[in-house]
Design a protein around this motif. Structure first.
Motif, mmCIF file in Angstrom:
data_model
loop_
_atom_site.group_PDB
_atom_site.id
_atom_site.type_symbol
_atom_site.label_atom_id
_atom_site.label_comp_id
_atom_site.label_asym_id
_atom_site.label_seq_id
_atom_site.Cartn_x
_atom_site.Cartn_y
_atom_site.Cartn_z
ATOM 1 N N ASP A 157 0.611 -1.313 0.111
ATOM 2 C CA ASP A 157 -0.053 -0.012 -0.058
ATOM 3 C C ASP A 157 1.275 1.421 -0.304
ATOM 4 N N GLN A 205 0.017 3.627 0.111
ATOM 5 C CA GLN A 205 0.277 5.771 0.654
ATOM 6 C C GLN A 205 0.614 5.278 2.292
ATOM 7 N N LEU A 242 2.235 6.094 -5.753
ATOM 8 C CA LEU A 242 0.906 6.523 -5.459
ATOM 9 C C LEU A 242 -0.113 7.229 -6.224
ATOM 10 N N ALA A 243 0.065 7.924 -6.572
ATOM 11 C CA ALA A 243 -1.296 8.018 -8.056
ATOM 12 C C ALA A 243 -1.736 6.897 -9.180
ATOM 13 N N ARG A 244 -0.905 6.451 -9.433
ATOM 14 C CA ARG A 244 -0.924 5.206 -10.245
ATOM 15 C C ARG A 244 -1.543 4.206 -10.074
ATOM 16 N N TYR A 245 -1.285 4.395 -8.452
ATOM 17 C CA TYR A 245 -2.183 2.938 -7.018
ATOM 18 C C TYR A 245 -3.242 3.466 -6.905
ATOM 19 N N SER A 246 -4.024 5.320 -6.806
ATOM 20 C CA SER A 246 -4.851 5.091 -6.328
ATOM 21 C C SER A 246 -5.880 4.865 -8.196
ATOM 22 N N GLN A 280 -6.928 1.392 -7.558
ATOM 23 C CA GLN A 280 -7.694 0.999 -6.286
ATOM 24 C C GLN A 280 -9.025 1.300 -6.602
ATOM 25 N N ILE A 281 -9.515 2.828 -7.301
ATOM 26 C CA ILE A 281 -10.525 2.987 -7.344
ATOM 27 C C ILE A 281 -11.215 2.727 -8.413
ATOM 28 N N ASP A 329 -12.830 -0.471 -7.000
ATOM 29 C CA ASP A 329 -13.996 -0.065 -5.738
ATOM 30 C C ASP A 329 -15.326 -0.633 -6.631
#
Length: 473
Positions: A313, A315, A389-393, A396-397, A400
């Motif tokens: 993770d 973040q 972190l941006a790519r991971y977000s 993750q979106i 979700d």
């Protein structure tokens, strides 16, 4: 008027008798109308024709009055046709009586005369023929009754979470009853009854009368029309109860016919409900599989990204690195403070200062390393931790959103299963097919009464038309 004129009058009278039919010659009304036509041009001939009408109908007031009027006019003209004896009135009455007696006929001749009357020919005789058919020849038809209703299952279940989706409604729709009514009278039902009960052979049997039975050479359309006339389906709009009445030439066969109709109709209703349910579930399940594939792909992409950068993770790891850097800076600040304090009273070459300087250098190096981790991430290529972190977000979106769609799809799938269950229908037999003991058709009293009324009405219309034509001619 001379004897020659009297002979000419009798010749004209005889010529009219020859020209008219026997029915017209025996019809007092016809003779009266002909006399009225001649009273202006040939009063003597009109008088002779009116005499003939009076002989046929001695009690007719119109004819009697006209005859007296003609007699008065001829007396004023002193016509010798009235000089038949010494006393005019007595001689004339005697002549009328003799004429009546002359035309008095035996019973068989009167019967022939009665049979030739229009009312007898067009009303009485046809009614006798119809009565003979219904009373002696018509084959009895039996009618079996049955009542059914189409129901849907109560969708109420014990699961509280599903209860709002299910509802409590049950019953029938008007479209269902109309559908079953149309199917009962359809060719598919007729084909089924033919294969199970040989319906065509029953309706065309030589044991039935020729008028009511189906012709052995009937086409498929004629067979269907005959079947629809002998099967009655009534739908009660208020209660949605379907009444089925089947006619056959025996009570047992009528009951079997009704039983087969109900059994086939129940199979038809069940097949429709199951077909609709299967199609609905097939579509929803296909959509659910697409959403499930989207979720699986989103999770796979996220997992590969984590494996590529060896991050679980980003973040949380960024927060952990920041906390480590904050602690290192705090320790480094303490060490530097201690170093400044020692330098106040110790030389730089002292072992304690050197040891503290080495610790400070190590802390600074470690702090630079932790900050470097926040700035860049070693992988196939150096990228910043913020970009990771941006790519991971983004991944993750996607996961979700796919999860939300998957959850909604599961709810829709469950709802569709419940709705499919509610689409299933079943037929409830309210009244089983009856076994008639007495024939229902033909209704002899009703049929004969109706035939008499129709024949009399048609005869009256014909008389009116003929009288109108004669009046206008």
């Amino acid at each position: 008027m001379s004897q020659t004129d009297i002979d000419n009058l009798e010749q004209r009278f005889n010529a009219l008798e020859s020209a008219w039919t026997q029915e017209q010659w025996q019809d007092a009304d016809f003779l009266r109308e002909e006399a009225l036509k001649l009273e202006e041009t040939d009063l003597e001939l009109a008088y002779r024709i009116m005499q003939r009408a009076h002989n046929l109908r001695p009690v007719g007031p119109v004819i009697k009055n006209k005859l007296q009027e003609y007699r008065q006019l001829l007396m004023e003209e002193e016509s010798p046709i009235l000089i038949l004896s010494s006393a005019d009135n007595q001689a004339e009455e005697s002549l009328i009586d003799n004429t009546i007696e002359k035309h008095r006929q035996p019973w068989h001749q009167r019967l022939v005369f009665w049979l030739r009357q229009p009312f007898t020919l067009f009303v009485v005789l046809p009614w006798i023929v119809i009565a003979t058919y219904f009373l002696l020849w018509a084959s009895p038809r039996f009618e079996s009754h049955a009542q059914v209703i189409i129901r849907k299952p109560n969708a109420q279940l014990g699961d509280n979470a599903s209860a709002p989706l299910l509802g409590n409604r049950a019953g029938t729709a008007a479209g269902d009853t109309q559908l079953i009514s149309a199917f009962i009278l359809s060719r598919d039902m007729l084909n089924h009854l033919q294969s199970e009960l040989s319906l065509f052979e029953h309706y065309t049997s030589n044991q039935r009368d020729v008028i009511s039975r189906l012709s052995g050479a009937a086409s498929n359309d004629q067979f269907l029309s005959y079947y629809q006339r002998h099967i009655v389906v009534d739908v009660d709009e208020a209660s949605s109860v379907v009444s089925i009445k089947s006619q056959a030439y025996s009570g047992a066969y009528a009951q079997q016919l009704n039983q087969q109709i109900i059994a086939k109709s129940e199979d038809y209703i069940n097949s429709i409900g199951q077909s609709l349910a299967r199609k609905r579930l097939t579509f929803i399940e296909a959509e659910h599989r697409l959403i499930e594939d989207r979720l699986r792909k989103a999770k796979t992409d996220l997992l590969r990204f984590q494996q590529k950068y060896r991050l679980f993770d980003p973040q949380q790891e960024a927060q952990a690195v920041q906390q480590i850097a904050f602690k290192l800076e705090e320790v480094l600040s303490d060490k530097k403070t201690q170093l400044l304090a020692l330098r106040e009273y110790m030389q730089d070459s002292s072992p304690k200062i050197r040891s503290l300087q080495r610790e400070i250098n190590a802390l600074e190096k470690q702090l630079m390393s932790e900050k470097q981790r926040l700035i860049s991430q070693k992988g196939q290529q150096d990228i910043s931790f913020g970009e990771v972190l941006a790519r991971y977000s983004a991944f993750q979106i996607k996961v979700d959103l796919a999860m939300q769609a998957y959850t909604s799809s599961l709810v829709s799938l469950e709802r569709s299963r419940i709705e499919a269950y509610r689409q299933l229908q079943y037929m409830v037999v309210v009244e089983s097919p009856t076994l008639p003991e007495d024939n229902t058709y033909p209704d002899k009293l009703y049929s004969l009464s109706l035939a008499a009324v129709v024949l009399i009405i048609l005869f009256g219309i014909g008389k009116i038309l003929i009288a109108t034509i004669r009046e206008l001619a």
